[in-house]
Enzyme design. Structure first.
Site, PDB file in Angstrom:
ATOM      1  N   LYS A 106      79.472  15.281  18.467  1.00 55.94           N
ATOM      2  CA  LYS A 106      80.777  14.714  18.814  1.00 55.94           C
ATOM      3  C   LYS A 106      80.715  13.946  20.123  1.00 55.94           C
ATOM      4  O   LYS A 106      80.213  14.442  21.118  1.00 55.94           O
ATOM      5  CB  LYS A 106      81.814  15.836  18.929  1.00 55.94           C
ATOM      6  CG  LYS A 106      83.231  15.318  19.060  1.00 55.94           C
ATOM      7  CD  LYS A 106      84.221  16.282  18.420  1.00 55.94           C
ATOM      8  CE  LYS A 106      85.650  15.816  18.507  1.00 55.94           C
ATOM      9  NZ  LYS A 106      85.918  14.506  17.956  1.00 55.94           N
ATOM     10  N   GLY A 136      77.096  18.390  25.751  1.00 59.59           N
ATOM     11  CA  GLY A 136      75.712  18.248  25.296  1.00 59.59           C
ATOM     12  C   GLY A 136      75.398  16.832  24.834  1.00 59.59           C
ATOM     13  O   GLY A 136      74.329  16.289  25.114  1.00 59.59           O
ATOM     14  N   CYS A 137      76.354  16.231  24.139  1.00 59.58           N
ATOM     15  CA  CYS A 137      76.154  14.879  23.615  1.00 59.58           C
ATOM     16  C   CYS A 137      76.136  13.855  24.745  1.00 59.58           C
ATOM     17  O   CYS A 137      75.386  12.877  24.712  1.00 59.58           O
ATOM     18  CB  CYS A 137      77.238  14.546  22.593  1.00 59.58           C
ATOM     19  SG  CYS A 137      77.249  15.705  21.213  1.00 59.58           S
ATOM     20  N   THR A 138      76.952  14.102  25.773  1.00 61.96           N
ATOM     21  CA  THR A 138      76.968  13.217  26.937  1.00 61.96           C
ATOM     22  C   THR A 138      75.628  13.280  27.657  1.00 61.96           C
ATOM     23  O   THR A 138      75.051  12.251  28.022  1.00 61.96           O
ATOM     24  CB  THR A 138      78.124  13.614  27.884  1.00 61.96           C
ATOM     25  OG1 THR A 138      79.358  13.468  27.164  1.00 61.96           O
ATOM     26  CG2 THR A 138      78.152  12.735  29.123  1.00 61.96           C
ATOM     27  N   GLY A 192      72.939  11.588  25.381  1.00 61.94           N
ATOM     28  CA  GLY A 192      73.109  10.132  25.408  1.00 61.94           C
ATOM     29  C   GLY A 192      72.650   9.539  26.723  1.00 61.94           C
ATOM     30  O   GLY A 192      72.016   8.479  26.764  1.00 61.94           O
TER      31      GLY A 192
END
Length: 157
Positions: A39, A44-46, A49
């Site tokens: 998401k 974690g995704c930030t 990325g």
């Protein structure tokens, strides 16, 4: 039907940030990293990325394109990209076409409830369009570096 290591990745076209459309066959001659994340704008995704962002020059030197993929809509992807200053495009896969192709939708548990979501996974496609490596159930720390080293080794032949 999902892709297997060493096999050609079926051609696909997907909408992405920056008013772009990504077509795999148009990237032939370059390696492609597709990283699937659960998401946009979550911690974690930030971090993941950002790690790919910070290694972009090295990926480019290894003739490798970075693309992030999630089920978020295009507006959420655009906001995520802008806020984090990502220097690569994000694919909106609301219909789960790519998620299905790479078999990344898994049953997950959150606060005791089960739901289907993206298992954090990364795929390295060689310059001929074949799946060279895959990482499933990814842990974020050090992951972008590991993918970079694989891309560099593949590029060096």
């Amino acid at each position: 039907m999902s892709v297997s290591t060493g096999q050609p990745v079926p051609d696909f076209t997907a909408i992405a940030t920056g008013d772009t459309t990504v077509t795999l066959s148009e990237l032939k001659g370059r390696q492609v990293v597709l990283f699937f994340y659960p998401k946009a704008s979550t911690p974690g995704c930030t971090t993941e990325g950002g790690d790919f962002r910070d290694h972009k020059e090295a990926f480019e030197a290894a003739n490798t394109v970075i693309l992030g993929v999630s089920r978020d809509g295009l507006r959420a992807q655009e906001n995520f990209k802008a806020k984090q200053a990502f220097n690569y495009e994000l694919i909106s896969d609301k219909e789960e076409t790519l998620c299905g192709l790479f078999d990344v939708i898994k049953l997950k548990k959150l606060y005791g409830k089960e739901h289907l979501g993206i298992e954090r996974s990364t795929f390295l496609i060689d310059a001929e369009g074949n799946l060279a490596r895959e990482w499933r159930g990814v842990k974020v720390p050090g992951h972008a570096q590991e993918v970079l080293e694989a891309a560099q080794a593949l590029h060096a032949g």
